[in-house]
Design a protein around this motif. Sequence first.
Motif, PDB file in Angstrom:
ATOM      1  N   ARG A  42       0.834  -1.214   0.000  1.00 10.98           N
ATOM      2  CA  ARG A  42       0.000   0.000   0.000  1.00 10.98           C
ATOM      3  C   ARG A  42       0.863   1.256   0.000  1.00 10.98           C
ATOM      4  NH1 ARG A  42      -3.306  -1.653   5.368  1.00 10.98           N
ATOM      5  NH2 ARG A  42      -4.198  -3.623   4.657  1.00 10.98           N
ATOM      6  N   VAL A  43       1.864   1.274   0.861  1.00 12.80           N
ATOM      7  CA  VAL A  43       2.705   2.472   0.972  1.00 12.80           C
ATOM      8  C   VAL A  43       3.504   2.680  -0.308  1.00 12.80           C
ATOM      9  CG1 VAL A  43       4.607   3.547   2.239  1.00 12.80           C
ATOM     10  CG2 VAL A  43       2.778   2.369   3.485  1.00 12.80           C
ATOM     11  N   ARG A  44       3.971   1.608  -0.924  1.00 14.76           N
ATOM     12  CA  ARG A  44       4.693   1.754  -2.196  1.00 14.76           C
ATOM     13  C   ARG A  44       3.796   2.369  -3.265  1.00 14.76           C
ATOM     14  NH1 ARG A  44       6.530  -3.774  -1.065  1.00 14.76           N
ATOM     15  NH2 ARG A  44       5.184  -4.522  -2.739  1.00 14.76           N
ATOM     16  N   ILE A  45       2.525   1.969  -3.305  1.00 16.97           N
ATOM     17  CA  ILE A  45       1.596   2.565  -4.267  1.00 16.97           C
ATOM     18  C   ILE A  45       1.443   4.055  -3.991  1.00 16.97           C
ATOM     19  CG2 ILE A  45      -0.779   2.597  -5.122  1.00 16.97           C
ATOM     20  CD1 ILE A  45      -0.952  -0.396  -4.353  1.00 16.97           C
ATOM     21  N   ALA A  46       1.241   4.411  -2.739  1.00 17.64           N
ATOM     22  CA  ALA A  46       1.056   5.824  -2.383  1.00 17.64           C
ATOM     23  C   ALA A  46       2.291   6.644  -2.737  1.00 17.64           C
ATOM     24  CB  ALA A  46       0.732   5.955  -0.899  1.00 17.64           C
ATOM     25  N   LEU A  47       3.471   6.126  -2.458  1.00 17.07           N
ATOM     26  CA  LEU A  47       4.705   6.842  -2.796  1.00 17.07           C
ATOM     27  C   LEU A  47       4.823   7.042  -4.307  1.00 17.07           C
ATOM     28  CD1 LEU A  47       7.104   5.008  -0.327  1.00 17.07           C
ATOM     29  CD2 LEU A  47       6.598   7.463  -0.287  1.00 17.07           C
ATOM     30  N   ALA A  48       4.432   6.029  -5.067  1.00 16.72           N
ATOM     31  CA  ALA A  48       4.476   6.159  -6.526  1.00 16.72           C
ATOM     32  C   ALA A  48       3.480   7.207  -7.008  1.00 16.72           C
ATOM     33  CB  ALA A  48       4.193   4.808  -7.181  1.00 16.72           C
ATOM     34  N   LEU A  49       2.263   7.189  -6.471  1.00 18.16           N
ATOM     35  CA  LEU A  49       1.252   8.163  -6.882  1.00 18.16           C
ATOM     36  C   LEU A  49       1.654   9.579  -6.498  1.00 18.16           C
ATOM     37  CD1 LEU A  49      -1.919   6.132  -5.876  1.00 18.16           C
ATOM     38  CD2 LEU A  49      -1.299   6.783  -8.201  1.00 18.16           C
ATOM     39  N   LYS A  50       2.307   9.719  -5.363  1.00 21.08           N
ATOM     40  CA  LYS A  50       2.763  11.035  -4.900  1.00 21.08           C
ATOM     41  C   LYS A  50       4.089  11.446  -5.531  1.00 21.08           C
ATOM     42  CE  LYS A  50      -0.527  12.193  -1.996  1.00 21.08           C
ATOM     43  NZ  LYS A  50      -1.359  13.408  -2.230  1.00 21.08           N
ATOM     44  N   THR A  66     -17.625  -6.655  -8.972  1.00 21.47           N
ATOM     45  CA  THR A  66     -17.267  -5.227  -8.902  1.00 21.47           C
ATOM     46  C   THR A  66     -15.837  -5.061  -8.421  1.00 21.47           C
ATOM     47  OG1 THR A  66     -19.581  -4.784  -8.324  1.00 21.47           O
ATOM     48  CG2 THR A  66     -18.011  -2.973  -8.075  1.00 21.47           C
ATOM     49  N   ILE A  67     -15.470  -5.783  -7.383  1.00 21.37           N
ATOM     50  CA  ILE A  67     -14.088  -5.753  -6.895  1.00 21.37           C
ATOM     51  C   ILE A  67     -13.136  -6.187  -8.003  1.00 21.37           C
ATOM     52  CG2 ILE A  67     -12.459  -6.801  -5.285  1.00 21.37           C
ATOM     53  CD1 ILE A  67     -14.725  -6.998  -3.246  1.00 21.37           C
ATOM     54  N   ALA A  68     -13.472  -7.255  -8.698  1.00 26.20           N
ATOM     55  CA  ALA A  68     -12.597  -7.768  -9.757  1.00 26.20           C
ATOM     56  C   ALA A  68     -12.433  -6.753 -10.881  1.00 26.20           C
ATOM     57  CB  ALA A  68     -13.155  -9.085 -10.295  1.00 26.20           C
ATOM     58  N   ARG A  69     -13.521  -6.094 -11.250  1.00 23.67           N
ATOM     59  CA  ARG A  69     -13.447  -5.093 -12.321  1.00 23.67           C
ATOM     60  C   ARG A  69     -12.544  -3.924 -11.923  1.00 23.67           C
ATOM     61  NH1 ARG A  69     -15.536  -0.352 -12.702  1.00 23.67           N
ATOM     62  NH2 ARG A  69     -17.120  -0.627 -11.079  1.00 23.67           N
ATOM     63  N   ILE A  70     -12.731  -3.434 -10.726  1.00 20.30           N
ATOM     64  CA  ILE A  70     -11.921  -2.298 -10.261  1.00 20.30           C
ATOM     65  C   ILE A  70     -10.453  -2.708 -10.157  1.00 20.30           C
ATOM     66  CG2 ILE A  70     -11.489  -0.769  -8.297  1.00 20.30           C
ATOM     67  CD1 ILE A  70     -14.552  -0.867  -7.788  1.00 20.30           C
ATOM     68  N   ASN A  71     -10.194  -3.885  -9.628  1.00 18.96           N
ATOM     69  CA  ASN A  71      -8.814  -4.353  -9.500  1.00 18.96           C
ATOM     70  C   ASN A  71      -8.129  -4.447 -10.862  1.00 18.96           C
ATOM     71  OD1 ASN A  71      -6.640  -5.764  -7.791  1.00 18.96           O
ATOM     72  ND2 ASN A  71      -7.054  -7.270  -9.371  1.00 18.96           N
ATOM     73  N   SER A  72      -8.840  -4.950 -11.854  1.00 14.55           N
ATOM     74  CA  SER A  72      -8.259  -5.062 -13.198  1.00 14.55           C
ATOM     75  C   SER A  72      -7.896  -3.698 -13.761  1.00 14.55           C
ATOM     76  CB  SER A  72      -9.239  -5.776 -14.130  1.00 14.55           C
ATOM     77  OG  SER A  72      -9.430  -7.111 -13.737  1.00 14.55           O
ATOM     78  N   ALA A  73      -8.764  -2.712 -13.535  1.00 10.01           N
ATOM     79  CA  ALA A  73      -8.476  -1.353 -14.016  1.00 10.01           C
ATOM     80  C   ALA A  73      -7.266  -0.762 -13.305  1.00 10.01           C
ATOM     81  CB  ALA A  73      -9.700  -0.464 -13.807  1.00 10.01           C
ATOM     82  N   LEU A  74      -7.163  -0.989 -12.005  1.00 11.34           N
ATOM     83  CA  LEU A  74      -6.044  -0.443 -11.236  1.00 11.34           C
ATOM     84  C   LEU A  74      -4.715  -1.083 -11.636  1.00 11.34           C
ATOM     85  CD1 LEU A  74      -7.826  -0.350  -7.780  1.00 11.34           C
ATOM     86  CD2 LEU A  74      -7.032   1.656  -9.041  1.00 11.34           C
ATOM     87  N   GLU A  75      -4.750  -2.354 -11.943  1.00  5.91           N
ATOM     88  CA  GLU A  75      -3.520  -3.051 -12.307  1.00  5.91           C
ATOM     89  C   GLU A  75      -2.921  -2.549 -13.613  1.00  5.91           C
ATOM     90  OE1 GLU A  75      -4.601  -7.202 -12.155  1.00  5.91           O
ATOM     91  OE2 GLU A  75      -3.622  -7.413 -10.189  1.00  5.91           O
ATOM     92  N   GLU A  76      -3.682  -1.813 -14.393  1.00  6.09           N
ATOM     93  CA  GLU A  76      -3.173  -1.242 -15.639  1.00  6.09           C
ATOM     94  C   GLU A  76      -2.387   0.050 -15.409  1.00  6.09           C
ATOM     95  OE1 GLU A  76      -3.410  -2.674 -18.688  1.00  6.09           O
ATOM     96  OE2 GLU A  76      -4.248  -4.370 -17.560  1.00  6.09           O
ATOM     97  N   LEU A  77      -2.506   0.632 -14.237  1.00  7.13           N
ATOM     98  CA  LEU A  77      -1.859   1.917 -13.967  1.00  7.13           C
ATOM     99  C   LEU A  77      -0.376   1.719 -13.669  1.00  7.13           C
ATOM    100  CD1 LEU A  77      -4.593   3.538 -11.693  1.00  7.13           C
ATOM    101  CD2 LEU A  77      -4.248   3.841 -14.155  1.00  7.13           C
ATOM    102  N   PRO A  78       0.501   2.554 -14.227  1.00  3.18           N
ATOM    103  CA  PRO A  78       1.942   2.350 -14.035  1.00  3.18           C
ATOM    104  C   PRO A  78       2.384   2.438 -12.580  1.00  3.18           C
ATOM    105  CG  PRO A  78       1.475   4.450 -15.147  1.00  3.18           C
ATOM    106  CD  PRO A  78       0.204   3.670 -15.147  1.00  3.18           C
ATOM    107  N   GLU A  79       1.723   3.272 -11.781  1.00  2.73           N
ATOM    108  CA  GLU A  79       2.109   3.382 -10.370  1.00  2.73           C
ATOM    109  C   GLU A  79       1.841   2.078  -9.624  1.00  2.73           C
ATOM    110  OE1 GLU A  79       0.937   7.480 -11.854  1.00  2.73           O
ATOM    111  OE2 GLU A  79       0.067   5.457 -11.944  1.00  2.73           O
ATOM    112  N   PHE A  80       0.752   1.422  -9.982  1.00  2.00           N
ATOM    113  CA  PHE A  80       0.434   0.140  -9.345  1.00  2.00           C
ATOM    114  C   PHE A  80       1.374  -0.955  -9.832  1.00  2.00           C
ATOM    115  CE2 PHE A  80      -3.200   2.530  -8.152  1.00  2.00           C
ATOM    116  CZ  PHE A  80      -3.806   1.882  -7.093  1.00  2.00           C
ATOM    117  N   GLN A  81       1.756  -0.882 -11.096  1.00  2.00           N
ATOM    118  CA  GLN A  81       2.710  -1.860 -11.615  1.00  2.00           C
ATOM    119  C   GLN A  81       4.077  -1.690 -10.973  1.00  2.00           C
ATOM    120  OE1 GLN A  81       2.506  -1.218 -15.856  1.00  2.00           O
ATOM    121  NE2 GLN A  81       0.428  -2.036 -16.021  1.00  2.00           N
ATOM    122  N   LYS A  82       4.497  -0.455 -10.781  1.00  5.76           N
ATOM    123  CA  LYS A  82       5.785  -0.184 -10.146  1.00  5.76           C
ATOM    124  C   LYS A  82       5.825  -0.713  -8.716  1.00  5.76           C
ATOM    125  CE  LYS A  82       8.874   3.662  -8.954  1.00  5.76           C
ATOM    126  NZ  LYS A  82       9.055   5.153  -9.006  1.00  5.76           N
ATOM    127  N   ALA A  83       4.703  -0.620  -8.014  1.00  3.51           N
ATOM    128  CA  ALA A  83       4.640  -1.026  -6.616  1.00  3.51           C
ATOM    129  C   ALA A  83       4.375  -2.511  -6.425  1.00  3.51           C
ATOM    130  CB  ALA A  83       3.538  -0.225  -5.900  1.00  3.51           C
TER     131      ALA A  83
END
Length: 218
Positions: free
Chosen positions: A18-26, A186-203
């Motif tokens: 979680r913290v790695r994602i936040a650091l990437a987004l920030k 719904t959870i699965a759909r949102i998770n799939s969308a988030l996994e496409e974001l580079p910040e989430f991939q980096k973390a």
Amino acid sequence: MSNIPVLYSYFRSSCSWRVRIALALKQIQYKQKGVHLLNNGGEQHSDEYKSVNPMEQVPTLMIDGLALTQSLPIIEYLEDTRPDVHPLLPGDPKDRVRVRQIAEIINSGIQPVQNLSVLQAVGAERKMQWGHDAIHKGFVAIEELLKNYSTGKYCIGDSVTIADICLVPQVYNASRFKVDMALFPTIARINSALEELPEFQKAHFTNQPDTPEELKKS
């Protein structure tokens, strides 16, 4: 002395994730120090690490002259001190409490029940069912909340929030414990969308300095 933040982390710890994602987004540059939760009985229990975090848990973030522990307070601190870079909480109070509600179901209602120390106490024979049941119960609640909220692309609307930061590592844990994600579309759909974001991939846990070679993404 370097002013670069230092994150004490374990590659597959959902709280560290979680913290790695936040650091990437920030967009915060930082160094990582791996704390292996299994080697030699757990490096988090060493005298050296206890001097950093007396709770003997990860993550710990050294930033702005502070030693911050517990993932959600760390993320809230990053939001409070760096609000202009990818805000992680919506402006509307009703949406903010919805974000925090989802985050806390995961942070307080699911993850602590199926974390490493609890599973070790439960024992090898029972840990898979224990972890499965804890995650399933929490996901039933989250799925219902997401259906009732004005959910957009992500948990609350079309901007990534703290709720999303908490969701992705927990969905990975769901897969580890054989939770049937078809029950939670719904959870699965949102998770799939988030996994496409580079910040989430980096973390992602497969992309960390302390990730074992056999688990790293090629």
